[in-house]
Write an enzyme that holds these catalytic residues in place. Structure first.
Site, PDB file in Angstrom:
ATOM      1  N   ILE A 221       0.841  -1.202   0.000  1.00 16.42           N
ATOM      2  CA  ILE A 221       0.000   0.000   0.000  1.00 16.42           C
ATOM      3  C   ILE A 221       0.880   1.258   0.000  1.00 16.42           C
ATOM      4  O   ILE A 221       0.649   2.215  -0.723  1.00 16.42           O
ATOM      5  CB  ILE A 221      -0.895   0.025   1.258  1.00 16.42           C
ATOM      6  CG1 ILE A 221      -1.926  -1.094   1.182  1.00 16.42           C
ATOM      7  CG2 ILE A 221      -1.593   1.375   1.415  1.00 16.42           C
ATOM      8  CD1 ILE A 221      -2.774  -1.229   2.421  1.00 16.42           C
TER       9      ILE A 221
ATOM     10  N   CYS B 146      35.458   4.316  14.958  1.00 16.87           N
ATOM     11  CA  CYS B 146      34.506   5.156  15.691  1.00 16.87           C
ATOM     12  C   CYS B 146      34.361   4.657  17.127  1.00 16.87           C
ATOM     13  O   CYS B 146      35.261   4.858  17.921  1.00 16.87           O
ATOM     14  CB  CYS B 146      33.192   5.243  14.930  1.00 16.87           C
ATOM     15  SG  CYS B 146      32.324   6.767  15.298  1.00 16.87           S
TER      16      CYS B 146
ATOM     17  N   HIS C  35      34.535   7.037   9.809  1.00 18.80           N
ATOM     18  CA  HIS C  35      34.163   5.746   9.195  1.00 18.80           C
ATOM     19  C   HIS C  35      34.779   5.637   7.800  1.00 18.80           C
ATOM     20  O   HIS C  35      34.156   6.024   6.812  1.00 18.80           O
ATOM     21  CB  HIS C  35      32.641   5.649   9.055  1.00 18.80           C
ATOM     22  CG  HIS C  35      31.924   5.448  10.347  1.00 18.80           C
ATOM     23  ND1 HIS C  35      31.720   4.206  10.888  1.00 18.80           N
ATOM     24  CD2 HIS C  35      31.375   6.329  11.208  1.00 18.80           C
ATOM     25  CE1 HIS C  35      31.070   4.322  12.033  1.00 18.80           C
ATOM     26  NE2 HIS C  35      30.846   5.608  12.251  1.00 18.80           N
TER      27      HIS C  35
ATOM     28  N   GLU D 293      35.099   3.160   5.964  1.00 17.19           N
ATOM     29  CA  GLU D 293      34.424   2.173   5.093  1.00 17.19           C
ATOM     30  C   GLU D 293      33.476   2.827   4.085  1.00 17.19           C
ATOM     31  O   GLU D 293      33.193   2.258   3.032  1.00 17.19           O
ATOM     32  CB  GLU D 293      33.675   1.126   5.931  1.00 17.19           C
ATOM     33  CG  GLU D 293      32.469   1.605   6.718  1.00 17.19           C
ATOM     34  CD  GLU D 293      32.807   2.090   8.129  1.00 17.19           C
ATOM     35  OE1 GLU D 293      33.941   2.572   8.341  1.00 17.19           O
ATOM     36  OE2 GLU D 293      31.922   2.036   9.012  1.00 17.19           O
TER      37      GLU D 293
END
Ligand code: GLN
Length: 551
Positions: free
Chosen positions: A149, A381, A518, A520
């Site tokens: 929906i 981190c 970070h 990555e």
């Protein structure tokens, strides 16, 4: 200004078929033909901001240069293409409704009745167009599965695009599943027929069907799909399971996907140049220099999706070193119960980013183990913050050292919340405390960092100024810099004004590095990230050393 053409990617039958990878691969193929592209993801849920969603439910939060917290599919897009994405490339139904309701409150609709069609759909179209400026082709992935929906307003908006822009400016790609029924030894097309029927009932006739399958689809079956679903015979594309996800663009090309797309969109381009993708797949499937076993000690270990970019970055580090990287997920809570036996046989250990108290001790045990046994260690981190805590407690003898994220009772908050903090990106001073609204107080997106020359970090990057992406609230507390330095924890990366510590390293160790950012998020298979290349190299050296000892 260029007039942009659009490719809309929808998914049918069930979720997790790989719409994100499909969209990213289409992007890679079009770029290899010399086209300028962009990619965006439309998410049908009501959350305004995907960043605050639970990684258990939703997978990784991907962070862009401009600090947007987005759906992990944007990570695929950036890894497969050269585009740099931002906030405008990911929006949810929630954001659209929020914009519409804000306009309504401001009286911008002049008291008219505000409806899904046209107000919500117009808002969706405007957001799509805003993110598609100055490119040849915009690839637009619609989240969810046909039949939901929630996605209806999105589908209605993209349906209108073809009427608005004309036939050769819009293509609809539908990703579907051809299940294999073992008992009958047959591939089945019925779910695909139903999914296309559903799509047609809302007015969208797909131009191309991409069929996920475990077995090759014979020509007769492709003819049947083409006939029942009313798509061209050469527009039925097989998407067979592959060994590495980086093979997908090549497979699609062999199936004629990019040819068909440029034909439908009436674009003249050069032939695709896919040499670098071929080399890449070759390197991944035939690593020449052995393997490295990496242990990832985290909280969301059951869900590979939660560390998507990290996993990929480690694989990229392997590609650069010509080795296979085996990823071992270790639940930090298990480690608390069962001890470091779980870390046996691993060549490199990594503690990734994270939030909250759970599993913290297990991560600290891992860091201590890596430090004492001289196993390569990478803290990202939260992993860097815990490395600082571990080092402070066990090496520098600051026994109560802690991060303020986990206790407000410590006298030695080596990791703390800066209450007054200059937001470089937005050029404003932010005042905050521990009770501040969770959404608004993170350091997000790209920040510059200056590297010290004599360091592992510099050895990896080979430049003195870098820029990396952040997503955290807490920082290293500078009061502890000199004491920790006297124990040989060195601060090899800092903000240009030297106020924020970005990288720490332990000198008396082959490879022990923590970074506040970070890395990555900026690694890709064609351009692996320097820190991951260096980390995997250290893991390989450790592996060789241990094998030598065994002999
Ligand atoms: N929870 C820590 C902070 O907010 C680390 C965040 C992270 O690892 N991304 O600073």
């Amino acid at each position: 200004m260029k007039s942009t053409k659009y490719i809309f990617v929808t998914g049918g039958v069930l979720s997790s078929l790989g719409k994100g990878l499909t969209s990213a691969s289409i992007g890679a193929l079009l770029e290899s033909r010399g086209l300028k592209i962009t990619i965006m993801k439309l998410d049908p849920y009501i959350n305004v901001d995907p960043g605050t969603m639970n990684p258990f439910q939703h997978g990784e939060v991907f962070v862009t240069e401009d600090g947007a917290e987005t759906d992990l599919d944007l990570g695929h897009y950036e890894r497969y293409t050269n585009v740099t994405l931002g906030q405008i490339n990911n929006f949810t139904s929630g954001r659209i409704y929020y914009q519409v309701i804000t306009k309504e409150r401001r009286g911008e609709y002049l008291g008219g009745t505000v409806q899904v069609i046209p107000h919500v759909t117009d808002e969706i179209k405007a957001n799509i167009k805003a993110a598609a400026q100055d490119v040849d082709v915009a690839i637009v992935e619609i989240g969810g599965t046909i039949g939901d929906i929630e996605s209806l307003p999105f589908l209605e908006a993209i349906r209108q695009f073809r009427g608005d822009l004309g036939r050769t400016n819009v293509a609809y790609v539908h990703l579907t599943l051809i299940p294999y029924i073992k008992a009958a030894q047959e591939l089945k097309t019925k779910p695909t027929q139903h999914s296309v029927k559903e799509l047609r009932s809302i007015g969208i006739q797909p131009d191309i069907l991409i069929c996920r399958t475990e077995h090759p689809i014979p020509d007769e079956l492709k003819a049947k799909i083409s006939n029942f679903c009313n798509v061209d015979r050469d527009a039925v594309i097989t998407a067979i399971d592959v060994d590495t996800i980086y093979e997908v663009p090549l497979r699609f090309h062999k199936e004629g996907l990019d040819n068909k797309l440029v034909e439908l969109l009436n674009i003249w381009t050069r032939a695709p140049q896919l040499g670098q993708w071929e080399n890449l797949v070759n390197r991944i499937t035939n690593p020449q220099k052995g393997q490295v076993n990496v242990g990832i000690v985290g909280k969301y270990v059951n869900l590979k999706e939660s560390y998507k970019s990290l996993n990929e970055a480690l694989v990229h580090g392997g590609i650069a070193n010509n080795v296979r990287v085996n990823l071992n997920y270790i639940n930090s809570e298990e480690l608390e119960k069962n001890g470091t036996g779980l870390l046996q046989g691993l060549d490199a250990l990594l503690v990734p980013g994270g939030f909250g108290n759970r599993g913290i001790e297990g991560k600290m045990i891992t860091i201590q183990y890596a430090r004492e046994n001289k196993i390569p260690f990478f803290g990202i981190c939260l992993g860097m913050q815990l490395a600082v805590v571990e080092f402070s407690r066990n090496v520098a003898q600051i026994s109560g050292a802690a991060s303020e994220e986990f206790t407000d009772k410590t006298n030695d908050p080596v990791i703390y919340l800066m209450t007054e903090w200059y937001d470089h990106k937005n050029k404003t001073i932010i005042n905050r405390d521990r009770t501040s609204n969770k959404g608004g107080t993170m350091r997000l997106g790209a920040y510059p960092c200056i590297l010290k020359k004599d360091s592992t970090a510099y050895g990896a990057y080979n430049v003195t100024e870098i820029s990396e992406r952040h997503r955290h609230r807490y920082e290293f507390n500078n009061q502890y810099r000199s004491i920790l330095e006297s124990y040989d924890l060195i601060f090899t990366g800092t903000s240009p004004d030297d106020k924020l510590v970005e990288i720490v390293e332990f000198k008396n160790h082959p490879w022990f590095l923590g970074c506040q950012f970070h890395p990555e998020f900026k690694s890709s298979p064609l351009s692996p990230h320097p820190l991951f290349i260096s980390f995997i190299k250290a893991g390989l050296e450790y592996n060789k050393k241990m094998q030598g000892k065994k002999k």
